[in-house]
Design a protein around this motif. Sequence first.
Motif, PDB file in Angstrom:
ATOM      1  N   SER A 108    -107.347  47.761  13.411  1.00  0.00           N
ATOM      2  CA  SER A 108    -105.997  48.122  12.969  1.00  0.00           C
ATOM      3  C   SER A 108    -105.589  47.359  11.718  1.00  0.00           C
ATOM      4  CB  SER A 108    -104.984  47.867  14.090  1.00  0.00           C
ATOM      5  OG  SER A 108    -105.024  46.520  14.499  1.00  0.00           O
ATOM      6  N   SER A 109    -106.277  46.250  11.440  1.00  0.00           N
ATOM      7  CA  SER A 109    -105.960  45.457  10.251  1.00  0.00           C
ATOM      8  C   SER A 109    -106.463  46.093   8.962  1.00  0.00           C
ATOM      9  CB  SER A 109    -106.581  44.061  10.385  1.00  0.00           C
ATOM     10  OG  SER A 109    -107.983  44.157  10.606  1.00  0.00           O
ATOM     11  N   LEU A 110    -107.381  47.036   9.054  1.00  0.00           N
ATOM     12  CA  LEU A 110    -107.989  47.625   7.855  1.00  0.00           C
ATOM     13  C   LEU A 110    -107.046  48.655   7.239  1.00  0.00           C
ATOM     14  CD1 LEU A 110    -110.519  47.774   6.044  1.00  0.00           C
ATOM     15  CD2 LEU A 110    -111.344  49.631   7.521  1.00  0.00           C
ATOM     16  N   LYS A 111    -106.708  48.452   5.978  1.00  0.00           N
ATOM     17  CA  LYS A 111    -105.782  49.351   5.272  1.00  0.00           C
ATOM     18  C   LYS A 111    -106.484  50.165   4.180  1.00  0.00           C
ATOM     19  CE  LYS A 111    -102.709  47.263   7.738  1.00  0.00           C
ATOM     20  NZ  LYS A 111    -102.290  47.864   9.026  1.00  0.00           N
ATOM     21  N   ALA A 112    -107.768  50.013   4.026  1.00  0.00           N
ATOM     22  CA  ALA A 112    -108.505  50.718   2.976  1.00  0.00           C
ATOM     23  C   ALA A 112    -108.470  52.222   3.202  1.00  0.00           C
ATOM     24  CB  ALA A 112    -109.963  50.235   2.953  1.00  0.00           C
ATOM     25  N   ARG A 113    -108.826  52.972   2.146  1.00  0.00           N
ATOM     26  CA  ARG A 113    -108.880  54.434   2.268  1.00  0.00           C
ATOM     27  C   ARG A 113    -109.813  54.866   3.384  1.00  0.00           C
ATOM     28  NH1 ARG A 113    -110.159  56.304  -3.750  1.00  0.00           N
ATOM     29  NH2 ARG A 113    -110.643  54.086  -3.995  1.00  0.00           N
ATOM     30  N   LEU A 114    -110.840  54.060   3.624  1.00  0.00           N
ATOM     31  CA  LEU A 114    -111.780  54.354   4.697  1.00  0.00           C
ATOM     32  C   LEU A 114    -111.078  54.487   6.040  1.00  0.00           C
ATOM     33  CD1 LEU A 114    -114.878  54.555   5.312  1.00  0.00           C
ATOM     34  CD2 LEU A 114    -114.809  52.100   5.781  1.00  0.00           C
ATOM     35  N   ALA A 115    -109.966  53.779   6.206  1.00  0.00           N
ATOM     36  CA  ALA A 115    -109.255  53.784   7.481  1.00  0.00           C
ATOM     37  C   ALA A 115    -108.300  54.951   7.631  1.00  0.00           C
ATOM     38  CB  ALA A 115    -108.496  52.474   7.650  1.00  0.00           C
ATOM     39  N   ASP A 116    -107.973  55.634   6.539  1.00  0.00           N
ATOM     40  CA  ASP A 116    -106.986  56.715   6.615  1.00  0.00           C
ATOM     41  C   ASP A 116    -107.432  57.808   7.581  1.00  0.00           C
ATOM     42  OD1 ASP A 116    -105.483  55.346   4.753  1.00  0.00           O
ATOM     43  OD2 ASP A 116    -106.068  56.618   3.057  1.00  0.00           O
ATOM     44  N   ASP A 117    -108.706  58.175   7.502  1.00  0.00           N
ATOM     45  CA  ASP A 117    -109.223  59.208   8.400  1.00  0.00           C
ATOM     46  C   ASP A 117    -109.133  58.763   9.858  1.00  0.00           C
ATOM     47  OD1 ASP A 117    -109.844  60.570   6.116  1.00  0.00           O
ATOM     48  OD2 ASP A 117    -112.015  60.316   6.274  1.00  0.00           O
ATOM     49  N   HIS A 118    -109.395  57.485  10.086  1.00  0.00           N
ATOM     50  CA  HIS A 118    -109.335  56.967  11.454  1.00  0.00           C
ATOM     51  C   HIS A 118    -107.908  57.009  11.993  1.00  0.00           C
ATOM     52  CE1 HIS A 118    -113.486  55.818  11.486  1.00  0.00           C
ATOM     53  NE2 HIS A 118    -113.350  54.963  10.494  1.00  0.00           N
ATOM     54  N   ARG A 119    -106.949  56.614  11.172  1.00  0.00           N
ATOM     55  CA  ARG A 119    -105.560  56.637  11.643  1.00  0.00           C
ATOM     56  C   ARG A 119    -105.113  58.064  11.977  1.00  0.00           C
ATOM     57  NH1 ARG A 119    -107.223  52.382  12.448  1.00  0.00           N
ATOM     58  NH2 ARG A 119    -107.216  50.724  10.906  1.00  0.00           N
ATOM     59  N   THR A 228    -117.564  50.213  -8.409  1.00  0.00           N
ATOM     60  CA  THR A 228    -117.639  51.669  -8.232  1.00  0.00           C
ATOM     61  C   THR A 228    -118.639  52.269  -9.207  1.00  0.00           C
ATOM     62  OG1 THR A 228    -115.319  51.751  -7.524  1.00  0.00           O
ATOM     63  CG2 THR A 228    -116.325  53.827  -8.240  1.00  0.00           C
ATOM     64  N   ARG A 229    -118.583  51.826 -10.477  1.00  0.00           N
ATOM     65  CA  ARG A 229    -119.515  52.349 -11.486  1.00  0.00           C
ATOM     66  C   ARG A 229    -120.958  52.005 -11.133  1.00  0.00           C
ATOM     67  NH1 ARG A 229    -115.265  50.639 -14.954  1.00  0.00           N
ATOM     68  NH2 ARG A 229    -116.308  48.649 -15.386  1.00  0.00           N
ATOM     69  N   VAL A 230    -121.180  50.807 -10.634  1.00  0.00           N
ATOM     70  CA  VAL A 230    -122.539  50.398 -10.252  1.00  0.00           C
ATOM     71  C   VAL A 230    -123.051  51.270  -9.111  1.00  0.00           C
ATOM     72  CG1 VAL A 230    -123.893  48.546  -9.208  1.00  0.00           C
ATOM     73  CG2 VAL A 230    -122.308  48.029 -11.057  1.00  0.00           C
ATOM     74  N   LEU A 231    -122.206  51.513  -8.112  1.00  0.00           N
ATOM     75  CA  LEU A 231    -122.628  52.338  -6.982  1.00  0.00           C
ATOM     76  C   LEU A 231    -122.932  53.767  -7.418  1.00  0.00           C
ATOM     77  CD1 LEU A 231    -120.136  51.091  -4.224  1.00  0.00           C
ATOM     78  CD2 LEU A 231    -122.571  50.572  -4.417  1.00  0.00           C
ATOM     79  N   VAL A 232    -122.131  54.289  -8.327  1.00  0.00           N
ATOM     80  CA  VAL A 232    -122.395  55.632  -8.857  1.00  0.00           C
ATOM     81  C   VAL A 232    -123.738  55.649  -9.584  1.00  0.00           C
ATOM     82  CG1 VAL A 232    -121.642  57.361 -10.534  1.00  0.00           C
ATOM     83  CG2 VAL A 232    -119.971  56.305  -8.980  1.00  0.00           C
ATOM     84  N   ALA A 242    -116.243  55.177  -4.506  1.00  0.00           N
ATOM     85  CA  ALA A 242    -114.872  54.663  -4.577  1.00  0.00           C
ATOM     86  C   ALA A 242    -114.393  54.165  -3.217  1.00  0.00           C
ATOM     87  CB  ALA A 242    -113.935  55.754  -5.099  1.00  0.00           C
ATOM     88  N   VAL A 243    -114.742  54.884  -2.166  1.00  0.00           N
ATOM     89  CA  VAL A 243    -114.356  54.460  -0.814  1.00  0.00           C
ATOM     90  C   VAL A 243    -115.014  53.139  -0.460  1.00  0.00           C
ATOM     91  CG1 VAL A 243    -114.624  55.014   1.636  1.00  0.00           C
ATOM     92  CG2 VAL A 243    -113.826  56.769   0.057  1.00  0.00           C
ATOM     93  N   LEU A 244    -116.300  52.990  -0.778  1.00  0.00           N
ATOM     94  CA  LEU A 244    -117.019  51.755  -0.451  1.00  0.00           C
ATOM     95  C   LEU A 244    -116.493  50.566  -1.253  1.00  0.00           C
ATOM     96  CD1 LEU A 244    -120.677  53.096  -0.143  1.00  0.00           C
ATOM     97  CD2 LEU A 244    -119.038  52.623   1.683  1.00  0.00           C
ATOM     98  N   ALA A 245    -116.216  50.794  -2.533  1.00  0.00           N
ATOM     99  CA  ALA A 245    -115.672  49.716  -3.359  1.00  0.00           C
ATOM    100  C   ALA A 245    -114.279  49.315  -2.876  1.00  0.00           C
ATOM    101  CB  ALA A 245    -115.635  50.150  -4.820  1.00  0.00           C
ATOM    102  N   ASP A 246    -113.512  50.285  -2.441  1.00  0.00           N
ATOM    103  CA  ASP A 246    -112.186  50.011  -1.912  1.00  0.00           C
ATOM    104  C   ASP A 246    -112.270  49.160  -0.645  1.00  0.00           C
ATOM    105  OD1 ASP A 246    -109.282  50.457  -1.904  1.00  0.00           O
ATOM    106  OD2 ASP A 246    -109.666  51.668  -0.122  1.00  0.00           O
ATOM    107  N   ALA A 247    -113.325  49.376   0.142  1.00  0.00           N
ATOM    108  CA  ALA A 247    -113.529  48.558   1.342  1.00  0.00           C
ATOM    109  C   ALA A 247    -113.769  47.099   0.967  1.00  0.00           C
ATOM    110  CB  ALA A 247    -114.700  49.103   2.149  1.00  0.00           C
TER     111      ALA A 247
END
Length: 284
Positions: A108-119, A228-232, A242-247
């Motif tokens: 519940s502490s995670l506020k990243a975009r990754l968590a939006d789907d879970h909420r 994000t650029r490196v991951l791309v 972008a989701v992973l970098a946001d995490a």
Amino acid sequence: MSIVVTGATGHLGRLVVEQLLEQVPAGEITAVVRDKDRAAGFAERGVRIAVADYNAPETFDGLFAAGDKVLLISGNEVAGDRPRQHKAVIDAAAAAGVALLAYTSAPSSLKARLADDHRATERTLLDSGLPWVILGNGWYHENHTGNIPAYLEQGAILQAAGEGRISSAARADYAAAAVAVLTGEGHENKRYELGGDRAWSFAEFAAELSRRTGREIAVRSVSVEEYTRVLVATGLPEPVAAVLADADASIEKGELVVTSGDLARLIGRPATPVTEAIEAALAE
């Protein structure tokens, strides 16, 4: 009645089914998969196989039965419409009147975009009227031990988490927590915040890796945008990168530090420390 595991041939799903087979008869387990061939090993051991796809809601019609206990493992399309995918499973389970639906969410502490789907999925589950369990899974050790070959090749860990700490645990630990809920009693309508017993930083990870390999592994901190650029550049689609970098940004804020102790209590033992995970990865 059956214990039903969706996503049963994924990394987490396979571990859940394997651990269930140690505790209940194979005939009481249903593995839900997209590709029946990938579940052949389970079928040979007596596990019931059901073919369904999160992206095709009709494939879940009639799959569940009253009295089933269901583990909904979150989909892996982090840049897709996961709430819609998960709703298809929850709706089918509610129509069947299953006894319990457990969902692998995020702390519940995670506020990243990754968590939006879970909420969003959690809201759907709570609104469904089903007896529910929310498994707030923290970070997996494997998210980073899987990158050890790259860390060794580059001599550095590239990250955008700064000095943030992570309460990660082994994927098998989270599987054990799910199995405890599916085979135990008294878990209805509870949320568990799951994570390792001791949080670690990338500096500590690098120091342990250096110690075990005799090679100096540095830590290189970059901005979320650069990461994000490196991951791309490594081949990841931009939305996923972008989701992973946001995490990583959330890690820097401390959002993946879990102090509840729920994981160790559920599995009845200490969670696997990251040092053991590093040792195991290097031995592979």
